[in-house]
Design an enzyme around this catalytic site. Structure first.
Site, PDB file in Angstrom:
ATOM      1  N   GLY A  73     -16.986  11.198   2.517  1.00 49.39           N
ATOM      2  CA  GLY A  73     -16.508   9.900   2.031  1.00 49.39           C
ATOM      3  C   GLY A  73     -16.204   8.889   3.107  1.00 49.39           C
ATOM      4  O   GLY A  73     -15.201   8.182   3.026  1.00 49.39           O
ATOM      5  N   THR A  74     -17.068   8.802   4.100  1.00 43.00           N
ATOM      6  CA  THR A  74     -16.878   7.765   5.119  1.00 43.00           C
ATOM      7  C   THR A  74     -18.202   7.058   5.384  1.00 43.00           C
ATOM      8  O   THR A  74     -19.264   7.678   5.353  1.00 43.00           O
ATOM      9  CB  THR A  74     -16.242   8.332   6.410  1.00 43.00           C
ATOM     10  N   ALA A 108     -17.198  12.703  -4.499  1.00 43.62           N
ATOM     11  CA  ALA A 108     -16.462  13.717  -3.738  1.00 43.62           C
ATOM     12  C   ALA A 108     -15.826  14.755  -4.658  1.00 43.62           C
ATOM     13  O   ALA A 108     -15.783  15.944  -4.328  1.00 43.62           O
ATOM     14  CB  ALA A 108     -15.386  13.041  -2.879  1.00 43.62           C
ATOM     15  N   CYS A 125      15.408   0.630  13.967  1.00 44.36           N
ATOM     16  CA  CYS A 125      14.828   1.948  14.263  1.00 44.36           C
ATOM     17  C   CYS A 125      15.955   2.983  14.225  1.00 44.36           C
ATOM     18  O   CYS A 125      16.991   2.784  14.866  1.00 44.36           O
ATOM     19  CB  CYS A 125      14.187   1.912  15.649  1.00 44.36           C
ATOM     20  N   ARG A 165       0.835  -1.212   0.000  1.00 40.37           N
ATOM     21  CA  ARG A 165       0.000   0.000   0.000  1.00 40.37           C
ATOM     22  C   ARG A 165       0.867   1.259   0.000  1.00 40.37           C
ATOM     23  O   ARG A 165       0.537   2.263  -0.625  1.00 40.37           O
ATOM     24  CB  ARG A 165      -0.932  -0.004   1.220  1.00 40.37           C
ATOM     25  N   CYS A 168       8.227   2.488  16.307  1.00 39.25           N
ATOM     26  CA  CYS A 168       9.127   1.518  16.932  1.00 39.25           C
ATOM     27  C   CYS A 168       8.455   0.896  18.152  1.00 39.25           C
ATOM     28  O   CYS A 168       8.057   1.602  19.084  1.00 39.25           O
ATOM     29  CB  CYS A 168      10.445   2.188  17.327  1.00 39.25           C
ATOM     30  N   HIS A 189      -5.898   7.681  12.243  1.00 38.09           N
ATOM     31  CA  HIS A 189      -5.584   6.256  12.094  1.00 38.09           C
ATOM     32  C   HIS A 189      -4.141   6.025  11.661  1.00 38.09           C
ATOM     33  O   HIS A 189      -3.808   4.954  11.162  1.00 38.09           O
ATOM     34  CB  HIS A 189      -6.553   5.583  11.106  1.00 38.09           C
TER      35      HIS A 189
HETATM   36  P1  OAD Z   1     -15.377   2.799   3.983  1.00 42.79           P
HETATM   37  O1  OAD Z   1     -14.829   1.951   2.889  1.00 42.79           O
HETATM   38  O2  OAD Z   1     -16.055   2.137   5.120  1.00 42.79           O
HETATM   39  O3  OAD Z   1     -16.428   3.823   3.376  1.00 42.79           O
HETATM   40  C1  OAD Z   1     -16.137   4.625   2.280  1.00 42.79           C
HETATM   41  C2  OAD Z   1     -17.345   5.505   1.974  1.00 42.79           C
HETATM   42  O4  OAD Z   1     -17.001   6.343   0.891  1.00 42.79           O
HETATM   43  C3  OAD Z   1     -18.596   4.731   1.585  1.00 42.79           C
HETATM   44  O5  OAD Z   1     -19.716   5.252   2.302  1.00 42.79           O
HETATM   45  C4  OAD Z   1     -18.732   5.011   0.100  1.00 42.79           C
HETATM   46  O6  OAD Z   1     -20.081   5.106  -0.335  1.00 42.79           O
HETATM   47  C5  OAD Z   1     -18.069   6.365  -0.026  1.00 42.79           C
HETATM   48  N1  OAD Z   1     -17.499   6.638  -1.353  1.00 42.79           N
HETATM   49  C6  OAD Z   1     -16.960   5.772  -2.233  1.00 42.79           C
HETATM   50  N2  OAD Z   1     -16.532   6.408  -3.327  1.00 42.79           N
HETATM   51  C7  OAD Z   1     -16.816   7.722  -3.147  1.00 42.79           C
HETATM   52  C8  OAD Z   1     -16.646   8.900  -3.937  1.00 42.79           C
HETATM   53  N3  OAD Z   1     -16.085   8.867  -5.147  1.00 42.79           N
HETATM   54  N4  OAD Z   1     -17.069  10.086  -3.431  1.00 42.79           N
HETATM   55  C9  OAD Z   1     -17.637  10.131  -2.188  1.00 42.79           C
HETATM   56  N5  OAD Z   1     -17.827   9.071  -1.415  1.00 42.79           N
HETATM   57  C10 OAD Z   1     -17.423   7.872  -1.871  1.00 42.79           C
HETATM   58  O7  OAD Z   1     -14.186   3.731   4.480  1.00 42.79           O
HETATM   59  P2  OAD Z   1     -14.044   4.561   5.838  1.00 42.79           P
HETATM   60  O8  OAD Z   1     -15.363   5.085   6.268  1.00 42.79           O
HETATM   61  O9  OAD Z   1     -12.942   5.514   5.636  1.00 42.79           O
HETATM   62  O10 OAD Z   1      -9.861   1.914   9.856  1.00 42.79           O
HETATM   63  O11 OAD Z   1     -13.573   3.440   6.844  1.00 42.79           O
HETATM   64  C11 OAD Z   1     -13.321   3.804   8.161  1.00 42.79           C
HETATM   65  C12 OAD Z   1     -12.221   2.962   8.741  1.00 42.79           C
HETATM   66  O12 OAD Z   1     -12.522   1.590   8.579  1.00 42.79           O
HETATM   67  C13 OAD Z   1     -10.873   3.099   8.051  1.00 42.79           C
HETATM   68  O13 OAD Z   1     -10.133   4.203   8.455  1.00 42.79           O
HETATM   69  C14 OAD Z   1     -10.182   1.841   8.461  1.00 42.79           C
HETATM   70  C15 OAD Z   1     -11.313   0.895   8.159  1.00 42.79           C
HETATM   71  O14 OAD Z   1     -11.284  -0.303   8.722  1.00 42.79           O
HETATM   72  C16 OAD Z   1      -8.756   1.314  10.325  1.00 42.79           C
HETATM   73  O15 OAD Z   1      -7.967   0.754   9.610  1.00 42.79           O
HETATM   74  C17 OAD Z   1      -8.569   1.423  11.809  1.00 42.79           C
END
Ligand code: OAD
Length: 232
Positions: free
Chosen positions: A171-172, A215, A132, A55, A113, A105
Site C-alpha cells: 500500500g505505498t 490490502a 513539554c 488527524r 519538544c 515518519h
Molecule cells: P500514497 O498516497 O502516495 O500511496 C498510497 C498507495 O496505496 C497508492 O499506490 C494506492 O494505489 C494504494 N492503495 C490505496 N488503497 C489501497 C488499498 N485498499 N489496498 C492496497 N493499496 C491501496 O501513500 P504513501 O506511499 O504511504 O510522507 O506515501 C508516502 C509518504 O508520502 C507518506 O508517508 C507521507 C507522504 O507525503 C510524509 O509525510 C513525510
C-alpha cells in the site's frame, strides 16, 4: 526466514484514513507544502497544529482492518524475524496486534519538544501550545517527519534490509524517498521482493513479483501462505 515489511497509506485506506496522492493532488484539502514542512510550521504553526490535531482526533473514529490484523498474526509467529517498518503515522498496526512497529515518519500519538528534543506519548491537541512534560517549555510540535527532514532510524532499517530473505511492500505509491528506494536496496542485498498494492505503482518495475488488489484481501492471503510454508 527473515521478512521486512514496508507499509504505506494504502494499508489504512480501507480503515477510512485517506491516502496522500488522491486525484486532486491535495492532502485532505491542504497543499502538502502548507502543512508538512518545517518552513510551514515556522510561518503558520497554528494551521499546522490544527491539521495534525484533527488527524490525531480522527484516529478515534477508525479501526484496524484485516490487513493490519494479518500482520499482527504474522508477528506472533515470526517474532523478531519480522521487521515492520511503516510510513504511516496512525496507530492501526499497534491496534491490529503488532507490538514492534518502526514508524519511520513519526507518530500522531507522539509530541516532539523543539526545546529539549524529548519525544513524549501524546493524545491531546497541541494547538494550545502546552508545556513539554520534560522541560516545561511550550515548544511541542507534532512528532512527524516533514519533507526535508530525515526519517527515524534509517541505520536500523538498512541493517534489517541487508539481512532480509524477503522484502514486502504494502500500500505505498513508491513516490517518496528514502522508502521508495528500499526495494532496490533489499534486492541488491539478495532478498526476494513482493509488492502488494491496489494498482501498479511507481515502484512496481523494481519488484520481482507484484499482486494488485485491496490490502484487506491480499495481505491475509499472503500471510496465510507464509504461515503454511513455515508449518512445513
Ligand atoms: P500514497 O498516497 O502516495 O500511496 C498510497 C498507495 O496505496 C497508492 O499506490 C494506492 O494505489 C494504494 N492503495 C490505496 N488503497 C489501497 C488499498 N485498499 N489496498 C492496497 N493499496 C491501496 O501513500 P504513501 O506511499 O504511504 O510522507 O506515501 C508516502 C509518504 O508520502 C507518506 O508517508 C507521507 C507522504 O507525503 C510524509 O509525510 C513525510
Amino acid at each position: 526466514m527473515k521478512i521486512v515489511v514496508l507499509t504505506g497509506a494504502g494499508i489504512s485506506a480501507e480503515s477510512g484514513v485517506p491516502t496522500f496522492r488522491d486525484a486532486d493532488g491535495l492532502w485532505e484539502g491542504h497543499r502538502v507544502e502548507d502543512v508538512a514542512t518545517p518552513e510551514a510550521y515556522d510561518v503558520a504553526p497554528i494551521t499546522v497544529h490544527r491539521f495534525y490535531d484533527a488527524r490525531r482526533a480522527a484516529l478515534a473514529t477508525v479501526a484496524p482492518n484485516p490487513a493490519h490484523h494479518a500482520l499482527g498474526r504474522l508477528e506472533g509467529v515470526l517474532g523478531e524475524d519480522l521487521f515492520l517498518v511503516t510510513q504511516n503515522i496512525d496507530d492501526l498496526h499497534e491496534r491490529g496486534g503488532s507490538a514492534r512497529v518502526h514508524h519511520m515518519h513519526g507518530e500522531l500519538l507522539s509530541a516532539l519538544c523543539r526545546a529539549c528534543g524529548r519525544r513524549t506519548e501524546w493524545r491531546e491537541d497541541l494547538v494550545d501550545l502546552p508545556p513539554c512534560p520534560a522541560c516545561g517549555v511550550c515548544e511541542l510540535r507534532p512528532d512527524v517527519v516533514w519533507f526535508g527532514e530525515i526519517p527515524y532510524g534509517m541505520e536500523r532499517i538498512e541493517r534489517e534490509l541487508m539481512t532480509a530473505d524477503l522484502f514486502v511492500s504494502i500500500g505505498t505509491s513508491g513516490a517518496v524517498y528514502p522508502a521508495a528506494g528500499f526495494v532496490r536496496f533489499a534486492r541488491a542485498c539478495g532478498a526476494r521482493t513482493l509488492e502488494l498494492n491496489l494498482d501498479a505503482s511507481e515502484g512496481t518495475p523494481f519488484f520481482e513479483t507484484a499482486r494488485h488488489g485491496r490490502a484487506s484481501d491480499l495481505v491475509p492471503t499472503w500471510v496465510d501462505e507464509i504461515m503454511e510454508r513455515l508449518a512445513h
